[in-house]
Design an enzyme around this catalytic site. Structure first.
Site, PDB file in Angstrom:
ATOM      1  N   HIS A  19      73.368   5.754  33.149  1.00 20.89           N
ATOM      2  CA  HIS A  19      73.695   5.334  32.461  1.00 20.89           C
ATOM      3  C   HIS A  19      74.539   5.671  31.388  1.00 20.89           C
ATOM      4  O   HIS A  19      75.405   5.877  30.662  1.00 20.89           O
ATOM      5  CB  HIS A  19      72.729   3.710  32.314  1.00 20.89           C
ATOM      6  CG  HIS A  19      71.936   3.606  32.735  1.00 20.89           C
ATOM      7  ND1 HIS A  19      72.972   2.046  33.238  1.00 20.89           N
ATOM      8  CD2 HIS A  19      70.918   3.459  33.704  1.00 20.89           C
ATOM      9  CE1 HIS A  19      72.409   1.669  34.362  1.00 20.89           C
ATOM     10  NE2 HIS A  19      71.004   2.460  34.125  1.00 20.89           N
TER      11      HIS A  19
HETATM   12  O1  RIB Z   1      69.492  -0.330  30.636  1.00 24.69           O
HETATM   13  C1  RIB Z   1      69.560   1.300  30.617  1.00 24.69           C
HETATM   14  C2  RIB Z   1      69.370   1.903  29.209  1.00 24.69           C
HETATM   15  O2  RIB Z   1      68.250   1.390  29.557  1.00 24.69           O
HETATM   16  C3  RIB Z   1      69.406   3.571  30.606  1.00 24.69           C
HETATM   17  O3  RIB Z   1      70.149   4.194  29.056  1.00 24.69           O
HETATM   18  C4  RIB Z   1      68.317   3.920  30.212  1.00 24.69           C
HETATM   19  O4  RIB Z   1      67.914   5.357  29.636  1.00 24.69           O
HETATM   20  C5  RIB Z   1      67.293   3.316  29.550  1.00 24.69           C
HETATM   21  O5  RIB Z   1      67.162   3.274  28.469  1.00 24.69           O
END
Ligand code: RIB
Ligand code: CA
Length: 306
Positions: free
Chosen positions: A237
């Site tokens: 992500h």
């Molecule tokens: O939904 C994914 C996000 O939430 C990413 O940034 C992960 O590290 C958590 O913070």
């Protein structure tokens, strides 16, 4: 010309890999790192961040940010990331301290210092940048853009409609959306398409350097965790949000008028896009809808495998 940025993160696993990439990325000048609670509590996200940057020999300011959302109780994802946030990845404890400044003041001071050239990359709940916007209304004139990992149009990961970072502090997300600062949303619509496989992990393992070694270790934990939740691979992500700042062709984006639900019993944290004709003059965020996965993976490999 290097792009000056502050990275705001809730170091957990994918934040950690994004930080490793940021340290190696020659097109980025990371001015400082601010930490926020999210994946796990603030003490852990902050210690993880400091320990990680020390592990890779990165002498960079780490500023401890806000311990809880603007106006609601903290919800963490410690059941996913492990109590400390990095699962079974144990890092040497840093011998240096945090940069001693309140987070909103730090962001504002740096934004003024860089005279409008500085961007924010937020990888966790948007509490810190929201505090800075509330406390310093003219900050919008000194922040070039906010690229945030968060949100989703196709459905959520923490509820049926909400992505975790937005869900933890939806009020903060709305403050950013209403701020007038140029925004790019790198949400689940694209990040859930970037799945690192064990073959990707093995590629990193072949290169015996500090960045590749720690990346492979973190991916190992992410694979174990995915198996536990019946999922495949590891999602990058946060790394994708970082990459989008230096690879202009990486994401296909559309500009929309979006707000975040803050009161819905089942919809809190949902990013709501308004496509009605009247909204066309209120468009406030570029939303990523598609991604060149191979471009991202090649970028990450080339960066880490030196
Ligand atoms: O939904 C994914 C996000 O939430 C990413 O940034 C992960 O590290 C958590 O913070
Ligand atoms: Ca994160």
């Amino acid at each position: 010309m290097k792009k000056p940025i502050i990275i705001d993160c809730d170091t957990g696993t994918d934040d950690a890999i994004a930080l490793i990439c940021a340290h190696l990325c020659k097109e980025i000048d990371v001015i400082g790192i601010t930490t926020v609670s999210g994946n796990v509590e603030l003490d852990y996200t902050s210690e993880n961040t400091l320990n990680l940057v020390d592990e890779i020999g990165w002498n960079i300011d780490v500023v401890k940010g806000k311990a809880k959302p603007l106006s609601r109780d903290l919800i963490t994802a410690s059941h996913i990331h492990g109590r400390t946030g990095l699962g079974d990845v144990v890092l040497k404890r840093s011998t240096r301290g945090f940069y001693d400044e309140e987070v909103a003041s730090y962001i504002y001071k740096k934004a003024k210092e860089y005279n409008g050239e500085m961007s924010m990359l937020t990888l966790g709940p948007m509490t810190n940048i929201a505090n800075a916007i509330l406390r310093y209304p003219d900050i919008k004139d000194f922040i070039k853009e906010i690229v945030f990992m968060g949100g989703s149009l196709k459905g959520g990961n923490v509820t049926s409609v909400a992505e975790f970072n937005i869900y933890v502090d939806p009020e903060a997300a709305n403050i950013a959306l209403e701020s007038g600062i140029p925004l790019t949303m790198v949400g689940l619509d694209v990040t859930e398409k970037v799945i690192m496989t064990e073959t990707d992990r093995d590629y990193f393992k072949e290169f015996n350097n500090p960045h590749a070694n720690i990346t492979a270790k973190i991916l190992d934990f992410m694979f174990k965790r995915s198996e536990r939740f019946g999922r495949e691979g590891a999602l990058m992500h946060d790394g994708l949000a970082l990459a989008s700042m230096v690879l202009p062709e990486l994401l296909k984006k559309e500009k929309h008028y979006a707000r975040v639900e803050t009161e819905g019993k089942i919809t809190t944290g949902m990013v709501v896009v308004d496509k009605r004709r009247f909204a066309k003059d209120k468009k406030n965020v570029d939303i990523a809808l598609d991604v060149d996965v191979n471009m991202f993976k090649s970028w990450m490999r080339d960066l880490i495998c030196y």
